[in-house]
Motif scaffolding. Sequence first.
Motif, PDB file in Angstrom:
ATOM      1  N   MET A 198      28.934  52.454  73.467  1.00 23.15           N
ATOM      2  CA  MET A 198      29.244  53.693  72.703  1.00 23.15           C
ATOM      3  C   MET A 198      28.949  54.915  73.558  1.00 23.15           C
ATOM      4  O   MET A 198      27.988  54.910  74.320  1.00 23.15           O
ATOM      5  N   ASN A 199      29.749  55.971  73.405  1.00 22.32           N
ATOM      6  CA  ASN A 199      29.464  57.179  74.179  1.00 22.32           C
ATOM      7  C   ASN A 199      28.343  58.005  73.515  1.00 22.32           C
ATOM      8  O   ASN A 199      28.037  57.824  72.331  1.00 22.32           O
ATOM      9  N   ILE A 206      20.374  61.503  58.201  1.00 21.81           N
ATOM     10  CA  ILE A 206      20.249  62.423  57.050  1.00 21.81           C
ATOM     11  C   ILE A 206      20.568  61.679  55.749  1.00 21.81           C
ATOM     12  O   ILE A 206      19.816  61.726  54.773  1.00 21.81           O
ATOM     13  N   VAL A 207      21.676  60.943  55.781  1.00 17.90           N
ATOM     14  CA  VAL A 207      22.153  60.296  54.546  1.00 17.90           C
ATOM     15  C   VAL A 207      21.211  59.167  54.104  1.00 17.90           C
ATOM     16  O   VAL A 207      20.757  59.129  52.954  1.00 17.90           O
ATOM     17  N   LEU A 245      33.373  52.242  66.762  1.00 19.41           N
ATOM     18  CA  LEU A 245      32.297  53.209  66.485  1.00 19.41           C
ATOM     19  C   LEU A 245      32.534  54.501  67.262  1.00 19.41           C
ATOM     20  O   LEU A 245      32.279  55.595  66.759  1.00 19.41           O
ATOM     21  N   ASN A 246      33.027  54.373  68.499  1.00 26.10           N
ATOM     22  CA  ASN A 246      33.350  55.574  69.289  1.00 26.10           C
ATOM     23  C   ASN A 246      34.414  56.405  68.575  1.00 26.10           C
ATOM     24  O   ASN A 246      34.316  57.622  68.470  1.00 26.10           O
ATOM     25  N   PHE A 274      32.818  58.081  65.383  1.00 21.67           N
ATOM     26  CA  PHE A 274      31.731  59.061  65.442  1.00 21.67           C
ATOM     27  C   PHE A 274      31.854  60.111  66.550  1.00 21.67           C
ATOM     28  O   PHE A 274      31.045  61.025  66.596  1.00 21.67           O
ATOM     29  N   THR A 275      32.854  59.994  67.436  1.00 25.39           N
ATOM     30  CA  THR A 275      32.962  61.009  68.492  1.00 25.39           C
ATOM     31  C   THR A 275      33.598  62.277  67.928  1.00 25.39           C
ATOM     32  O   THR A 275      34.725  62.237  67.438  1.00 25.39           O
ATOM     33  N   PRO A 276      32.874  63.414  67.983  1.00 25.96           N
ATOM     34  CA  PRO A 276      33.451  64.633  67.402  1.00 25.96           C
ATOM     35  C   PRO A 276      34.367  65.365  68.386  1.00 25.96           C
ATOM     36  O   PRO A 276      34.124  65.353  69.583  1.00 25.96           O
ATOM     37  N   PHE A 291      23.344  61.033  48.098  1.00 24.01           N
ATOM     38  CA  PHE A 291      22.973  60.333  49.332  1.00 24.01           C
ATOM     39  C   PHE A 291      23.422  58.859  49.282  1.00 24.01           C
ATOM     40  O   PHE A 291      23.928  58.328  50.269  1.00 24.01           O
ATOM     41  N   LEU A 316      29.623  66.381  55.416  1.00 23.90           N
ATOM     42  CA  LEU A 316      28.184  66.486  55.147  1.00 23.90           C
ATOM     43  C   LEU A 316      27.845  67.853  54.536  1.00 23.90           C
ATOM     44  O   LEU A 316      27.025  67.945  53.619  1.00 23.90           O
ATOM     45  N   ALA A 358      32.362  48.299  69.472  1.00 25.49           N
ATOM     46  CA  ALA A 358      31.865  49.619  69.895  1.00 25.49           C
ATOM     47  C   ALA A 358      32.990  50.647  70.011  1.00 25.49           C
ATOM     48  O   ALA A 358      32.785  51.839  69.751  1.00 25.49           O
ATOM     49  N   SER A 410      27.933  61.221  72.630  1.00 24.11           N
ATOM     50  CA  SER A 410      28.171  62.101  71.469  1.00 24.11           C
ATOM     51  C   SER A 410      28.365  61.295  70.185  1.00 24.11           C
ATOM     52  O   SER A 410      27.946  61.720  69.102  1.00 24.11           O
ATOM     53  N   ALA A 411      28.972  60.099  70.307  1.00 26.57           N
ATOM     54  CA  ALA A 411      29.146  59.244  69.111  1.00 26.57           C
ATOM     55  C   ALA A 411      27.786  58.750  68.619  1.00 26.57           C
ATOM     56  O   ALA A 411      27.530  58.721  67.405  1.00 26.57           O
ATOM     57  N   VAL A 424      24.058  61.983  61.311  1.00 27.21           N
ATOM     58  CA  VAL A 424      24.671  61.844  59.974  1.00 27.21           C
ATOM     59  C   VAL A 424      24.059  60.663  59.211  1.00 27.21           C
ATOM     60  O   VAL A 424      23.644  60.800  58.053  1.00 27.21           O
ATOM     61  N   MET A 426      25.987  61.614  66.879  1.00 20.77           N
ATOM     62  CA  MET A 426      26.590  61.859  65.558  1.00 20.77           C
ATOM     63  C   MET A 426      26.162  60.780  64.553  1.00 20.77           C
ATOM     64  O   MET A 426      25.822  61.079  63.407  1.00 20.77           O
ATOM     65  N   LEU A 427      26.192  59.525  65.005  1.00 15.24           N
ATOM     66  CA  LEU A 427      25.806  58.397  64.135  1.00 15.24           C
ATOM     67  C   LEU A 427      24.358  58.556  63.678  1.00 15.24           C
ATOM     68  O   LEU A 427      24.046  58.397  62.487  1.00 15.24           O
TER      69      LEU A 427
END
Lengths: 40, 483
Positions: free
Chosen positions: A1-2, A15-16, B194-195, B198-200, B251, B47, B191, A4-5, A12, A8-9
Amino acid sequence: MNTSAIVMLIVVGGIVWIGFIVSLRIALKREKGKNSADTE
Amino acid sequence: MEKREVFSSRLGLILATLGMALGTGNIWRFPRIIAQNGGGSFLIPWLIFLFLWSIPLLILEFSLGKAARKGTIGSFGKIMGKKFGWMGSYVGFCAMAIMFYYSVVTGWCIKYLFSSVSGSVLSQDGQAFWNSFLSSSYQPIIFHFMAMLFGSFIIYKGVRGIEKVNKILIPSLLVILLIGMIRALTLPGAAAGLNYLFTPNFSDLLNYKIWLEALTQSAWSTGAGWGLVITYAVYMREKEDIVLNSTIIGFGDYGVSLIAAITIIPVVFALMPSIEAATELVQQSGPASTGLTFIWIPELFNQMPGGRFFLILFFLALSFAAISSLISMIELTTRIFIDMGLTRKKAIIMVGSTAFVLGAPSALSMGFFGNQDWVWGVGLLVSGFFIAMAAITYGVKKFRNDFINQEGNDIHLGKFFDIIVYLIPVQFVVLLWWWFSQAGGWTDIFSSYSVGTCLIQWGLAITIFIVFNKKIMALTLKEGEAR
């Protein structure tokens, strides 16, 4: 996984899920307190 | 005097309201919405709206229902005054309109659960199976009927029936989803999913559509602004908390959405031949956005070891989630008619049969289904706006003191909450203005996904409820019951 991902994971998801677990724990603890006060 | 039914415990109330919130919005809707709207970037407005839209509205709904002890129409009439009862009628109708096609989706989930158990869904191509199911003149109708019949039967048992069913469904749903997530994440290549998830890409945040979809998804999934929580709050115990319970629902719902997305998207990326093919698949989710769940998931699960077992678990979770939400919608509508003086039995028969008839067009036409999902999904923004207006009309500070910060409430709300309530109409106006000015299609009332089709259907519903408001109020509230 990179990176930034992953960030973010963690942000987020953190928090949740921490929000959910903490608020649920407080609620159940308070409920237990209220019930024992009612019994007394 | 008739004894009022109440939830037996706080856990019972939390599980019932979580059951209301956890539904196809988490498993069917969230993964495809996030995939189509920028992945990681989408999570930021999503969020933000949890704290600025959904949790505050859940708090207002709990307060309205607990104070008025009436369904949506009665609550608005009692707290705001009879002349504003039409707002409650709109809120109730919006949820009812969603129920008509939600029952159809629940029927699909049940059909796919049966077909996964029998293995028939895996015996042919996913697209061919889906097409043959939908083109059948009777199957979607039969499963829609089964969903409404089952939901109505649970509601017939009253609030204790809702509580008992959710005590089984919600923990089971969580366990099943966790098993699915662990399996998905242990697939080679997961993976990449997931990238993608979640990558913004922060430039996406300049697109109005991401904000509109994030707010709609937040409201659709948490149940904020539906009026469902107003209905369940009718059965709250007198000294029950409002603020902490609303936070738990918000939540909890978001947590399950994340698990569903972390399960589905990595499976697609792990099993598709290339990242490009997987990206294309998750972005184009088929007719009325059904493709990912009902066409590709069976095909992809079929490719992995133990796939049939996990497919059964997946559709079991989806069916549980759908039923637990459908019953809250049936209860909302039933409550409105109980407030009008009908017995529970008569109200359920009326609601069940009407929902079956008015849901049938969505069962038979994907075009009609897609239009209704769009119009009333976005229509929840109007409902949320009306609920915030109920508190504002009453006086936000007075509302907070009279209905929220009462004995039994665990978290005392301060002035900051008043500011958040005032921000709800601001968000509504800004987002609608942004959407209307960018999207166009004001006069295109026959297009499935236009601004025009929303305005004409919302406008028609609101006009009818304003015209008949006096009659509806006279049926719902007795003399002297309103403010």
